[in-house]
Scaffold this motif. Sequence first.
Motif, PDB file in Angstrom:
ATOM      1  N   GLN A 147     -19.425   6.584 -13.745  1.00 45.95           N
ATOM      2  CA  GLN A 147     -18.417   7.546 -14.154  1.00 45.95           C
ATOM      3  C   GLN A 147     -17.061   6.888 -14.369  1.00 45.95           C
ATOM      4  O   GLN A 147     -16.657   5.988 -13.637  1.00 45.95           O
ATOM      5  CB  GLN A 147     -18.275   8.645 -13.106  1.00 45.95           C
ATOM      6  N   ILE A 148     -16.375   7.351 -15.416  1.00 45.18           N
ATOM      7  CA  ILE A 148     -14.989   6.958 -15.649  1.00 45.18           C
ATOM      8  C   ILE A 148     -14.072   7.933 -14.926  1.00 45.18           C
ATOM      9  O   ILE A 148     -13.105   7.540 -14.277  1.00 45.18           O
ATOM     10  CB  ILE A 148     -14.676   6.937 -17.154  1.00 45.18           C
ATOM     11  N   ALA A 149     -14.377   9.230 -15.037  1.00 48.89           N
ATOM     12  CA  ALA A 149     -13.583  10.252 -14.349  1.00 48.89           C
ATOM     13  C   ALA A 149     -13.766  10.129 -12.842  1.00 48.89           C
ATOM     14  O   ALA A 149     -14.762   9.584 -12.353  1.00 48.89           O
ATOM     15  CB  ALA A 149     -14.007  11.637 -14.814  1.00 48.89           C
ATOM     16  N   GLY A 150     -12.788  10.628 -12.113  1.00 51.86           N
ATOM     17  CA  GLY A 150     -12.881  10.623 -10.659  1.00 51.86           C
ATOM     18  C   GLY A 150     -12.528   9.299 -10.030  1.00 51.86           C
ATOM     19  O   GLY A 150     -12.862   9.044  -8.879  1.00 51.86           O
ATOM     20  N   SER A 151     -11.847   8.447 -10.808  1.00 53.84           N
ATOM     21  CA  SER A 151     -11.516   7.119 -10.295  1.00 53.84           C
ATOM     22  C   SER A 151     -10.132   7.060  -9.654  1.00 53.84           C
ATOM     23  O   SER A 151      -9.599   5.976  -9.462  1.00 53.84           O
ATOM     24  CB  SER A 151     -11.587   6.089 -11.435  1.00 53.84           C
ATOM     25  N   ASP A 152      -9.543   8.216  -9.345  1.00 56.45           N
ATOM     26  CA  ASP A 152      -8.200   8.182  -8.784  1.00 56.45           C
ATOM     27  C   ASP A 152      -8.240   7.948  -7.284  1.00 56.45           C
ATOM     28  O   ASP A 152      -9.226   8.238  -6.594  1.00 56.45           O
ATOM     29  CB  ASP A 152      -7.456   9.477  -9.081  1.00 56.45           C
ATOM     30  N   LEU A 153      -7.141   7.409  -6.796  1.00 53.44           N
ATOM     31  CA  LEU A 153      -6.953   7.152  -5.373  1.00 53.44           C
ATOM     32  C   LEU A 153      -5.551   7.581  -4.997  1.00 53.44           C
ATOM     33  O   LEU A 153      -4.621   7.462  -5.807  1.00 53.44           O
ATOM     34  CB  LEU A 153      -7.134   5.653  -5.070  1.00 53.44           C
ATOM     35  N   PRO A 154      -5.341   8.087  -3.776  1.00 50.03           N
ATOM     36  CA  PRO A 154      -3.999   8.538  -3.401  1.00 50.03           C
ATOM     37  C   PRO A 154      -3.006   7.392  -3.315  1.00 50.03           C
ATOM     38  O   PRO A 154      -3.371   6.251  -2.999  1.00 50.03           O
ATOM     39  CB  PRO A 154      -4.225   9.182  -2.026  1.00 50.03           C
ATOM     40  N   ALA A 155      -1.757   7.699  -3.621  1.00 46.75           N
ATOM     41  CA  ALA A 155      -0.697   6.693  -3.531  1.00 46.75           C
ATOM     42  C   ALA A 155      -0.516   6.249  -2.079  1.00 46.75           C
ATOM     43  O   ALA A 155      -0.732   7.025  -1.144  1.00 46.75           O
ATOM     44  CB  ALA A 155       0.608   7.263  -4.069  1.00 46.75           C
ATOM     45  N   ASP A 156      -0.158   4.987  -1.909  1.00 41.18           N
ATOM     46  CA  ASP A 156       0.138   4.483  -0.576  1.00 41.18           C
ATOM     47  C   ASP A 156       1.525   3.837  -0.580  1.00 41.18           C
ATOM     48  O   ASP A 156       2.212   3.846  -1.605  1.00 41.18           O
ATOM     49  CB  ASP A 156      -0.935   3.495  -0.105  1.00 41.18           C
ATOM     50  N   GLU A 157       1.937   3.324   0.541  1.00 38.38           N
ATOM     51  CA  GLU A 157       3.276   2.743   0.654  1.00 38.38           C
ATOM     52  C   GLU A 157       3.162   1.312   1.171  1.00 38.38           C
ATOM     53  O   GLU A 157       3.295   1.058   2.374  1.00 38.38           O
ATOM     54  CB  GLU A 157       4.152   3.591   1.579  1.00 38.38           C
ATOM     55  N   PRO A 158       2.947   0.356   0.260  1.00 38.81           N
ATOM     56  CA  PRO A 158       2.800  -1.039   0.688  1.00 38.81           C
ATOM     57  C   PRO A 158       4.138  -1.652   1.114  1.00 38.81           C
ATOM     58  O   PRO A 158       5.205  -1.143   0.773  1.00 38.81           O
ATOM     59  CB  PRO A 158       2.266  -1.726  -0.563  1.00 38.81           C
ATOM     60  N   ASP A 159       4.051  -2.751   1.837  1.00 40.79           N
ATOM     61  CA  ASP A 159       5.248  -3.486   2.226  1.00 40.79           C
ATOM     62  C   ASP A 159       5.900  -4.122   1.004  1.00 40.79           C
ATOM     63  O   ASP A 159       5.258  -4.254  -0.053  1.00 40.79           O
ATOM     64  CB  ASP A 159       4.893  -4.581   3.244  1.00 40.79           C
ATOM     65  N   PRO A 160       7.154  -4.557   1.117  1.00 34.59           N
ATOM     66  CA  PRO A 160       7.781  -5.266  -0.005  1.00 34.59           C
ATOM     67  C   PRO A 160       6.948  -6.484  -0.398  1.00 34.59           C
ATOM     68  O   PRO A 160       6.316  -7.113   0.453  1.00 34.59           O
ATOM     69  CB  PRO A 160       9.144  -5.683   0.562  1.00 34.59           C
ATOM     70  N   PRO A 161       6.922  -6.833  -1.682  1.00 37.42           N
ATOM     71  CA  PRO A 161       6.090  -7.957  -2.125  1.00 37.42           C
ATOM     72  C   PRO A 161       6.618  -9.292  -1.619  1.00 37.42           C
ATOM     73  O   PRO A 161       7.827  -9.461  -1.415  1.00 37.42           O
ATOM     74  CB  PRO A 161       6.176  -7.882  -3.648  1.00 37.42           C
ATOM     75  N   GLU A 162       5.695 -10.229  -1.419  1.00 33.29           N
ATOM     76  CA  GLU A 162       6.101 -11.577  -1.043  1.00 33.29           C
ATOM     77  C   GLU A 162       6.754 -12.266  -2.241  1.00 33.29           C
ATOM     78  O   GLU A 162       6.487 -11.931  -3.394  1.00 33.29           O
ATOM     79  CB  GLU A 162       4.883 -12.371  -0.571  1.00 33.29           C
ATOM     80  N   SER A 163       7.592 -13.246  -1.973  1.00 27.77           N
ATOM     81  CA  SER A 163       8.358 -13.883  -3.047  1.00 27.77           C
ATOM     82  C   SER A 163       7.577 -14.948  -3.804  1.00 27.77           C
ATOM     83  O   SER A 163       8.021 -15.396  -4.862  1.00 27.77           O
ATOM     84  CB  SER A 163       9.624 -14.524  -2.463  1.00 27.77           C
ATOM     85  N   ASP A 164       6.407 -15.356  -3.290  1.00 30.45           N
ATOM     86  CA  ASP A 164       5.691 -16.463  -3.912  1.00 30.45           C
ATOM     87  C   ASP A 164       4.521 -16.019  -4.790  1.00 30.45           C
ATOM     88  O   ASP A 164       3.681 -16.838  -5.169  1.00 30.45           O
ATOM     89  CB  ASP A 164       5.197 -17.438  -2.843  1.00 30.45           C
TER      90      ASP A 164
END
Length: 258
Positions: free
Chosen positions: A138-155
């Motif tokens: 299936q293509i439909a139904g591929s959603d996932l809830p938003a999350d809150e990741p940490d700030p990205p690493e600089s490298d």
Amino acid sequence: MRILDPLAGRYAAWLRLPAEATADVSAEDPALVRAMPMIMRIERAEPPPRTAMLEAAAAAAVAVCLDPRAAEPDGEWHDAVAEWVRAHIRKVARRARGAHWAAVEELPGVTVTVGGASVRALVPGRVVDTPKEVSRLQIAGSDLPADEPDPPESDVPVLWVNPKVEMTAGKAAAQVGHATMLLAALWQADGADLADWAAADYRCAVRTPSPQRWAELHPGEEPGRAWRERGVVAVRDAGFTEVAPGTVTVVAQLPRPD
């Protein structure tokens, strides 16, 4: 010629096209349309985090393109990937679990796992020839809830997703996959050796910036200058699904020096 050189060559011209022209596929024969299937493992009991899934998708897409089997002229994937790169860069994200996931792992491609989220990017081919192991997913139904990741690493490269546009996880997976391909194409065109990135499994971060930060990142009317001076590259969507033609969906940014 490197496998992704055609992307680097047409990047600036693509960004300057009128929005309606980005969706002009009148010259394409539907029987010849090619796409890269991207399979997201989404188990019913334990769906993965959205950010980790997108980071896995971004890495998997570029990993297929730069795999020696695709990048080397005599590689078994070379012709399939080269033909796809020369045309419209389409990806189709689908979801799988259980036995269906096990089946697609047997098809030619690369699987990347990040934070418990797995995506397998398959070698692109004609849509009309999509294997049954993929077409039944299936293509439909591929959603996932938003999350809150940490700030990205600089490298690591950061893929900034447009905060003003709603996309399912499947659509966003395709867009961040475009972003890493463009990033690699321009990076290589500048003479960069991507061996260290490859050794790190093409690790990157996916984040959603504030609207103000998005405006600062956007390359605007001078994409070449934005790349040279700020190390940013933009993905502009043709508008086949979910978003309007000409929408900039992702801005990819090179790692920031400490």
